[in-house]
Design an enzyme around this catalytic site. Structure first.
Site, PDB file in Angstrom:
ATOM      1  N   GLY A  39      -0.807 -10.213   5.684  1.00 37.91           N
ATOM      2  CA  GLY A  39       0.070  -8.656   5.503  1.00 37.91           C
ATOM      3  C   GLY A  39       2.017  -9.927   6.131  1.00 37.91           C
ATOM      4  O   GLY A  39       3.155  -8.655   6.532  1.00 37.91           O
ATOM      5  N   LYS A  52      -7.930  -1.148   5.001  1.00 44.33           N
ATOM      6  CA  LYS A  52      -7.392  -1.388   6.298  1.00 44.33           C
ATOM      7  C   LYS A  52      -7.435   0.296   7.354  1.00 44.33           C
ATOM      8  O   LYS A  52      -8.174   1.379   6.190  1.00 44.33           O
ATOM      9  CB  LYS A  52      -6.022  -2.120   6.735  1.00 44.33           C
ATOM     10  N   GLU A  58      -8.550  -9.374  11.391  1.00 42.32           N
ATOM     11  CA  GLU A  58      -8.155  -7.763  11.867  1.00 42.32           C
ATOM     12  C   GLU A  58      -9.281  -7.801  13.109  1.00 42.32           C
ATOM     13  O   GLU A  58      -9.200  -6.902  14.313  1.00 42.32           O
ATOM     14  CB  GLU A  58      -7.398  -7.489  11.432  1.00 42.32           C
TER      15      GLU A  58
HETATM   16  P1  PGA Z   1      -2.292  -8.986   2.903  1.00 42.90           P
HETATM   17  O1  PGA Z   1      -3.453  -8.312   3.484  1.00 42.90           O
HETATM   18  O2  PGA Z   1      -2.643  -8.447   1.276  1.00 42.90           O
HETATM   19  O3  PGA Z   1      -1.519  -7.283   3.155  1.00 42.90           O
HETATM   20  O4  PGA Z   1      -1.733 -10.313   2.990  1.00 42.90           O
HETATM   21  C1  PGA Z   1      -5.360  -9.490   2.999  1.00 42.90           C
HETATM   22  C2  PGA Z   1      -6.535  -8.820   4.054  1.00 42.90           C
HETATM   23  O5  PGA Z   1      -5.966  -8.613   5.166  1.00 42.90           O
HETATM   24  O6  PGA Z   1      -7.311  -8.709   3.296  1.00 42.90           O
END
Ligand code: PGA
Length: 257
Positions: free
Chosen positions: A181, A11, A105
């Site tokens: 997340g 990200k 996202e």
């Molecule tokens: P996460 O994110 O492992 O922090 O849940 C996964 C992703 O957004 O691809």
């Protein structure tokens, strides 16, 4: 063991220097696990998605390895008057092999939709990048019973006019938005049922060999249980990919099966 893909989605984290520091530690630790390290590029594929500004640093850090990387987003044109966008051509020039397309996202904060993502998938394929196409339902959609309808639309509209024979590099990542997340992992039964649906839908569209990754709060502690579920070919990992040891532990846990 089935072929496994473990992908790190960084990200908007890690500057070029932070990426270099990560790989100094990660590669040293990984090489100590020589039997797993030796399977990279064969049964096990590891992919990093750094932010665009750190792509070159990642490319340099990985140049003597078979670890893959790619961009978190591409535009559907590789050059021109498209201020602020990212180019598949640049990813290729840096020796990247993948493009993450349609992460939740991007859908949520940048208004990306299935038909726009379809253009990006087609462009990635034309440019010789492997599209990793993300799909998944929100909590509201799960609770009101529309998960399958949402996934069906994401797959059929996102893969419209994409022919399976030209898309052998395609990877699909199923990520329930409510599990990203949040520390909330889908239960093994939910993952099993949803991956079966994604597999069936992809098969109907001609993509019966496309790997389907799971994403959403995957970590070393739950990786082994999740990878044993039918139609789960690996993971897309956010939070647990940011520290070298936690990501390495996750990879090692995944390939234990
Ligand atoms: P996460 O994110 O492992 O922090 O849940 C996964 C992703 O957004 O691809």
């Amino acid at each position: 063991m089935k072929n496994i893909i473990v992908a790190a989605n960084w990200k908007l984290n890690k500057s070029p220097n932070e990426a270099r520091t990560f790989f100094n530690v990660f590669l040293e630790g990984f090489k100590k696990n020589s039997s797993v390290y030796g399977q990279l590029g064969k049964e096990i594929t590891v992919v990093f998605f750094p932010s665009a500004i750190s792509l070159e640093a990642v490319s340099q850090s990985l140049k003597d390895t078979v670890i893959q990387f790619g961009g978190q987003n591409i535009y559907q044109e590789s050059q021109g008057a498209f201020t602020g966008e990212n180019s598949a051509k640049v990813i290729k020039e840096l020796n990247g092999h993948y493009a993450l397309i349609g992460h939740s996202e991007r859908r949520q904060y940048f208004s990306e939709n299935n038909s726009g993502l379809n253009k990006k998938i087609q462009h990635a394929l034309q440019m010789g990048l492997a599209p990793m196409y993300c799909i998944g339902e929100t909590l509201d959609e799960r609770e009101n019973g529309s998960t399958e309808k949402v996934l069906l639309a994401q797959l059929t509209e996102g893969l419209k006019d994409v022919s399976a024979s030209n898309a052998q590099s395609l990877v699909v990542a199923y990520e329930p938005v409510w599990a990203i997340g949040t520390g909330k992992v889908a239960t093994p039964d939910q993952v099993k049922e949803t991956h079966a649906f994604v597999f069936k839908t992809l098969s109907n569209l001609g993509f019966s060999t496309t790997p389907i990754l799971y994403g959403g709060s995957v970590k070393a502690a739950n990786a082994l249980e999740l990878i044993q579920i039918p139609n789960v070919s690996g993971f897309l990992v956010g939070g647990a990919s940011l520290e070298p040891q936690s990501f390495l532990d996750l990879i090692l846990a995944t390939v234990k099966e």
